[in-house]
Design a protein around this motif. Structure first.
Motif, PDB file in Angstrom:
ATOM      1  N   SER A 172      38.286  -0.799 -13.780  1.00 55.46           N
ATOM      2  CA  SER A 172      39.753  -0.743 -13.287  1.00 55.46           C
ATOM      3  C   SER A 172      39.951  -0.057 -11.768  1.00 55.46           C
ATOM      4  N   GLY A 173      39.113   0.887 -11.462  1.00 54.88           N
ATOM      5  CA  GLY A 173      38.971   1.545 -10.160  1.00 54.88           C
ATOM      6  C   GLY A 173      38.837   0.615  -9.023  1.00 54.88           C
ATOM      7  N   THR A 174      37.746  -0.428  -9.319  1.00 54.61           N
ATOM      8  CA  THR A 174      37.307  -1.325  -8.411  1.00 54.61           C
ATOM      9  C   THR A 174      38.534  -2.230  -7.876  1.00 54.61           C
ATOM     10  N   VAL A 175      39.380  -2.522  -8.758  1.00 51.31           N
ATOM     11  CA  VAL A 175      40.636  -3.154  -8.515  1.00 51.31           C
ATOM     12  C   VAL A 175      41.551  -2.250  -7.950  1.00 51.31           C
ATOM     13  N   MET A 176      42.051  -1.170  -8.354  1.00 55.37           N
ATOM     14  CA  MET A 176      43.060  -0.365  -8.152  1.00 55.37           C
ATOM     15  C   MET A 176      42.795   0.306  -6.788  1.00 55.37           C
ATOM     16  N   VAL A 200      40.232  -6.677 -15.527  1.00 57.43           N
ATOM     17  CA  VAL A 200      41.374  -7.761 -16.179  1.00 57.43           C
ATOM     18  C   VAL A 200      42.517  -6.763 -16.316  1.00 57.43           C
ATOM     19  N   MET A 201      42.238  -5.981 -16.880  1.00 56.96           N
ATOM     20  CA  MET A 201      43.589  -5.023 -17.522  1.00 56.96           C
ATOM     21  C   MET A 201      44.243  -4.589 -16.046  1.00 56.96           C
ATOM     22  N   ALA A 202      43.486  -3.993 -15.311  1.00 58.25           N
ATOM     23  CA  ALA A 202      43.763  -3.328 -14.123  1.00 58.25           C
ATOM     24  C   ALA A 202      44.636  -4.492 -13.169  1.00 58.25           C
ATOM     25  N   GLY A 326      50.777   1.555 -23.190  1.00 59.32           N
ATOM     26  CA  GLY A 326      50.350   0.115 -23.869  1.00 59.32           C
ATOM     27  C   GLY A 326      50.292  -0.563 -22.876  1.00 59.32           C
ATOM     28  N   LYS A 327      50.028  -0.329 -21.561  1.00 55.42           N
ATOM     29  CA  LYS A 327      49.669  -1.278 -20.510  1.00 55.42           C
ATOM     30  C   LYS A 327      48.116  -1.335 -20.175  1.00 55.42           C
TER      31      LYS A 327
END
Length: 366
Positions: A172-176, A200-202, A326-327
């Motif tokens: 998640s951190g790599t994306v965000m 994917v979720m991020a 729920g995100k």
């Protein structure tokens, strides 16, 4: 104090649960009763000899409850629910500019086997045991520096949260935090394990238009679509570079490579559009590139990202809040195992049966 810990004594041997001794926490440390710990690829690599010196207690995705705090610890209290993450010094130039994941003492503090003061906390019959990532969470108790410890919401199932300390934080951190993709852009994610699916979720959370996942396991590709992927490509069945360029009219803006496989890394670079950016997350080997044609003339950027360029005390609570809303349904990645089934959990991770194993160590939470 006597504790139970999963020990690795020699290269490539199964883990053995035995009684060992743990020292009291020092002034800047915390004693945590471990509730559960995720199993990560880095743990598996360490069993192969690519981590802390043997003998060692592994585990670096711990979650638990604080039992004692040292005299200089002011932000953590007895009874707090916490997640344990990577170790950093909080004093070097990288830490002081917010890049704790690039701490100049990273290798020493996470893989050297000793704590920040260069001493050990784990012992058996007079022999010191290496600590891993400053925590060693495959044990009933752990001593960690205050910088390893992240206070978390008591209202969320604690045994679920350990993987936020490494794998889920990395994806998640790599994306965000590293790529910072703009809404409406495109991204390709290579590998749909815990890191890839967290990415994917991020990406879905940030509103990207095309979220393309590449893998060879159909069940994981199906889960990727459930978590927000717009396209799921099985690289056994098609030319990935051609297909991605077709989907995106010339290539993706961003990419994350989690597998470490050289041919996959090369494909990921080739499938970028002009001025595209790729983050390399997976541990891999040599990759042959023509620098002029593959990078220079198309203005592409290749960056290595460790721990998602995340400061755990900021990033982990953020992901927990998204989960509560729920995100960010990372609970869909996990399967729980009893502590005494830890070797089976490693095997299921290796074969792909389980995306993110979590061993439940405190029986009260089983």
């Amino acid at each position: 104090m006597k504790i139970k810990a999963a020990l690795v004594k020699e290269k490539n041997l199964p883990l053995v649960i035995e009684d060992i001794e743990i020292d009291e926490p020092k002034e800047d440390e915390v004693l945590i009763r471990i509730v559960a710990s995720g199993i990560c690829h880095t743990d598996a690599e360490s069993i192969k000899g690519n981590g802390a010196p043997f003998p060692a207690v592994l585990g670096h995705e711990g979650a638990g409850i604080v039992e004692k705090v040292g005299s200089t610890v002011t932000n953590i209290s007895v009874g707090d629910h916490v997640v344990l993450s990577y170790s950093y010094c909080n004093a070097c130039s990288q830490c002081l500019t917010g890049h704790h994941n690039l701490c100049v003492r990273t290798v020493e503090l996470n893989f050297g086997g000793k704590m920040q003061d260069h001493t050990y906390r784990l012992h058996k019959d007079g022999q010191a045991y290496s600590t891993f990532f400053g925590q060693s969470s495959f044990a009933t108790y752990a001593v960690a520096n205050k910088h390893n410890v992240v206070k978390v919401d008591r209202n969320v199932d604690l045994k679920l949260l350990g993987p936020l300390g490494c794998g889920i934080q990395t994806g998640s951190g790599t994306v965000m935090n590293s790529l910072h993709p703009e809404p409406g852009t495109s991204i390709a994610i290579y590998g749909s394990g815990a890191v890839g699916l967290s990415a994917v979720m991020a990406a879905n959370l940030l509103g990207l238009k095309d979220i393309i996942v590449v893998d060879i396991h159909e069940n994981r590709l199906e889960l990727a679509k459930e978590l927000g992927a717009t396209h799921a490509l099985n690289s056994k069945n098609l030319n990935v570079v051609e297909e991605i360029k077709k989907i995106t009219d010339g290539g993706v803006h961003y990419a994350i490579e989690t597998t470490g496989v050289p041919v996959v890394i090369k494909n990921a670079i080739d499938a970028l559009r002009v001025a595209g950016k790729i983050s390399i997350v997976g541990m891999g080997g040599d990759v042959t590139l023509n620098f002029t044609n593959d990078i220079l003339m198309e203005g592409k950027t290749i960056v290595g990202t460790i721990q998602g360029d995340s400061t755990p005390q900021i990033h982990i609570p953020k992901i927990i809040q998204y989960y509560k809303e729920g995100k960010f349904p990372f609970d869909k990645l996990v399967k729980f195992y009893d502590f005494n089934a830890i070797n089976q959990a490693f095997e299921d991770s290796k074969t792909g049966i389980t995306i993110k194993p979590i061993v439940v160590i405190d029986e009260q939470f089983s």
